[in-house]
Write a protein that holds these residues in place. Structure first.
Motif, PDB file in Angstrom:
ATOM      1  N   SER A 110       0.781  -1.094   0.086  1.00  0.00           N
ATOM      2  CA  SER A 110      -0.061  -0.002  -0.141  1.00  0.00           C
ATOM      3  C   SER A 110       0.855   1.209  -0.176  1.00  0.00           C
ATOM      4  N   CYS A 111       0.251   2.366  -0.393  1.00  0.00           N
ATOM      5  CA  CYS A 111       0.979   3.451  -0.581  1.00  0.00           C
ATOM      6  C   CYS A 111       0.014   4.693   0.084  1.00  0.00           C
ATOM      7  N   SER A 112       0.764   5.660   0.893  1.00  0.00           N
ATOM      8  CA  SER A 112       0.025   6.679   1.356  1.00  0.00           C
ATOM      9  C   SER A 112      -0.104   7.748   0.383  1.00  0.00           C
ATOM     10  N   THR A 113      -1.219   8.277   0.394  1.00  0.00           N
ATOM     11  CA  THR A 113      -1.337   9.620  -0.629  1.00  0.00           C
ATOM     12  C   THR A 113      -1.776  10.767   0.168  1.00  0.00           C
ATOM     13  N   GLY A 114      -1.099  11.921  -0.178  1.00  0.00           N
ATOM     14  CA  GLY A 114      -1.664  13.143   0.700  1.00  0.00           C
ATOM     15  C   GLY A 114      -2.202  14.073  -0.247  1.00  0.00           C
ATOM     16  N   THR A 115      -2.924  14.960   0.190  1.00  0.00           N
ATOM     17  CA  THR A 115      -3.354  15.856  -0.565  1.00  0.00           C
ATOM     18  C   THR A 115      -2.637  17.272  -0.189  1.00  0.00           C
ATOM     19  N   THR A 116      -2.586  17.967  -1.330  1.00  0.00           N
ATOM     20  CA  THR A 116      -1.923  19.324  -1.148  1.00  0.00           C
ATOM     21  C   THR A 116      -2.968  20.425  -1.740  1.00  0.00           C
ATOM     22  N   GLN A 117      -2.496  21.668  -0.882  1.00  0.00           N
ATOM     23  CA  GLN A 117      -3.425  22.854  -1.536  1.00  0.00           C
ATOM     24  C   GLN A 117      -2.602  23.660  -2.467  1.00  0.00           C
ATOM     25  N   THR A 118      -3.273  24.331  -3.347  1.00  0.00           N
ATOM     26  CA  THR A 118      -2.412  25.005  -4.291  1.00  0.00           C
ATOM     27  C   THR A 118      -2.785  26.604  -3.939  1.00  0.00           C
ATOM     28  N   ALA A 119      -1.781  27.531  -3.866  1.00  0.00           N
ATOM     29  CA  ALA A 119      -2.173  28.777  -3.499  1.00  0.00           C
ATOM     30  C   ALA A 119      -1.269  29.745  -4.298  1.00  0.00           C
ATOM     31  N   THR A 120      -1.675  30.773  -4.773  1.00  0.00           N
ATOM     32  CA  THR A 120      -0.410  31.588  -5.170  1.00  0.00           C
ATOM     33  C   THR A 120       0.529  32.363  -4.535  1.00  0.00           C
ATOM     34  N   LEU A 121       1.803  31.945  -4.559  1.00  0.00           N
ATOM     35  CA  LEU A 121       2.882  32.543  -3.814  1.00  0.00           C
ATOM     36  C   LEU A 121       3.933  33.049  -4.578  1.00  0.00           C
ATOM     37  N   LYS A 122       4.343  34.019  -3.894  1.00  0.00           N
ATOM     38  CA  LYS A 122       5.430  34.822  -4.495  1.00  0.00           C
ATOM     39  C   LYS A 122       6.617  34.285  -3.917  1.00  0.00           C
ATOM     40  N   GLY A 123       7.457  34.276  -4.908  1.00  0.00           N
ATOM     41  CA  GLY A 123       8.940  33.524  -4.771  1.00  0.00           C
ATOM     42  C   GLY A 123       9.449  33.078  -5.945  1.00  0.00           C
ATOM     43  N   THR A 124      10.723  32.314  -5.822  1.00  0.00           N
ATOM     44  CA  THR A 124      11.362  31.782  -6.788  1.00  0.00           C
ATOM     45  C   THR A 124      10.961  30.296  -7.192  1.00  0.00           C
ATOM     46  N   THR A 125      10.441  29.990  -8.293  1.00  0.00           N
ATOM     47  CA  THR A 125       9.976  28.652  -8.551  1.00  0.00           C
ATOM     48  C   THR A 125      10.993  27.668  -9.292  1.00  0.00           C
ATOM     49  N   THR A 126      11.465  26.773  -9.099  1.00  0.00           N
ATOM     50  CA  THR A 126      12.477  25.772  -9.694  1.00  0.00           C
ATOM     51  C   THR A 126      11.501  24.524  -9.929  1.00  0.00           C
ATOM     52  N   VAL A 127      11.997  23.940 -11.114  1.00  0.00           N
ATOM     53  CA  VAL A 127      11.578  22.805 -11.502  1.00  0.00           C
ATOM     54  C   VAL A 127      12.544  21.764 -11.383  1.00  0.00           C
ATOM     55  N   TYR A 128      12.709  20.578 -10.655  1.00  0.00           N
ATOM     56  CA  TYR A 128      13.883  19.746 -10.792  1.00  0.00           C
ATOM     57  C   TYR A 128      13.183  18.314 -11.099  1.00  0.00           C
ATOM     58  N   ALA A 129      14.340  17.644 -11.933  1.00  0.00           N
ATOM     59  CA  ALA A 129      14.016  16.498 -12.416  1.00  0.00           C
ATOM     60  C   ALA A 129      14.494  15.406 -11.135  1.00  0.00           C
ATOM     61  N   VAL A 130      13.479  14.274 -10.767  1.00  0.00           N
ATOM     62  CA  VAL A 130      13.844  13.605  -9.940  1.00  0.00           C
ATOM     63  C   VAL A 130      13.636  12.154 -10.332  1.00  0.00           C
ATOM     64  N   ALA A 131      14.272  11.262 -10.260  1.00  0.00           N
ATOM     65  CA  ALA A 131      14.372   9.679 -10.556  1.00  0.00           C
ATOM     66  C   ALA A 131      13.883   8.923  -9.521  1.00  0.00           C
ATOM     67  N   GLY A 132      13.073   7.871  -9.572  1.00  0.00           N
ATOM     68  CA  GLY A 132      12.858   6.891  -8.542  1.00  0.00           C
ATOM     69  C   GLY A 132      11.620   6.952  -7.808  1.00  0.00           C
ATOM     70  N   MET A 133      10.569   8.010  -8.302  1.00  0.00           N
ATOM     71  CA  MET A 133       9.400   8.111  -7.737  1.00  0.00           C
ATOM     72  C   MET A 133       8.381   7.311  -8.573  1.00  0.00           C
ATOM     73  N   THR A 134       7.346   6.600  -7.753  1.00  0.00           N
ATOM     74  CA  THR A 134       6.512   5.665  -8.272  1.00  0.00           C
ATOM     75  C   THR A 134       5.266   5.759  -7.739  1.00  0.00           C
ATOM     76  N   CYS A 135       4.955   6.329  -6.757  1.00  0.00           N
ATOM     77  CA  CYS A 135       3.717   6.190  -5.935  1.00  0.00           C
ATOM     78  C   CYS A 135       3.301   7.624  -5.153  1.00  0.00           C
ATOM     79  N   GLY A 136       1.976   7.562  -4.627  1.00  0.00           N
ATOM     80  CA  GLY A 136       1.776   8.712  -3.813  1.00  0.00           C
ATOM     81  C   GLY A 136       2.662   8.746  -2.424  1.00  0.00           C
ATOM     82  N   HIS A 137       3.043   7.757  -1.998  1.00  0.00           N
ATOM     83  CA  HIS A 137       3.915   7.630  -0.763  1.00  0.00           C
ATOM     84  C   HIS A 137       5.222   8.572  -1.011  1.00  0.00           C
ATOM     85  N   CYS A 138       5.941   8.211  -2.478  1.00  0.00           N
ATOM     86  CA  CYS A 138       7.063   8.948  -2.915  1.00  0.00           C
ATOM     87  C   CYS A 138       6.572  10.397  -2.855  1.00  0.00           C
TER      88      CYS A 138
END
Length: 93
Positions: free
Chosen positions: A10-38
């Protein structure tokens, strides 16, 4: 690299809230993620870093979007991702 799922599969899944934030946004490539627990694990370990305002994980795309108050600390983010059992392979284009 080990699975992030529990021994019973089984995997744990979480929920997230999306809000408009000021700041620096960076997108990273991450290997090895397979499920909600990740997703939940990376959201927590990166979100706990100083200066991090928000974390969004897209398991299917292999991307983690991090919003920081200032310039992101790529080295520290890579360290916590690695410690959690994943591999930050760089910034996504």
């Amino acid at each position: 690299m080990s699975s992030c799922c529990t021994p019973d599969g089984s995997c744990s899944t979480g929920t997230t809230q999306t809000a408009t934030l000021k700041g620096t946004t960076t997108v990273y490539a991450v290997a090895g993620m397979t499920c909600g627990h990740c997703k939940a694990t990376l959201t927590k370990v990166i979100g706990d870093l100083d200066g991090v305002l928000a974390v969004e994980v897209d398991v299917a795309a292999g991307h983690v979007t991090v919003t920081t108050a200032g310039a992101p600390d790529d080295t520290r983010i890579a360290e916590v991702v690695d410690e959690a059992g994943y591999e930050l392979t760089g910034r996504a284009a």
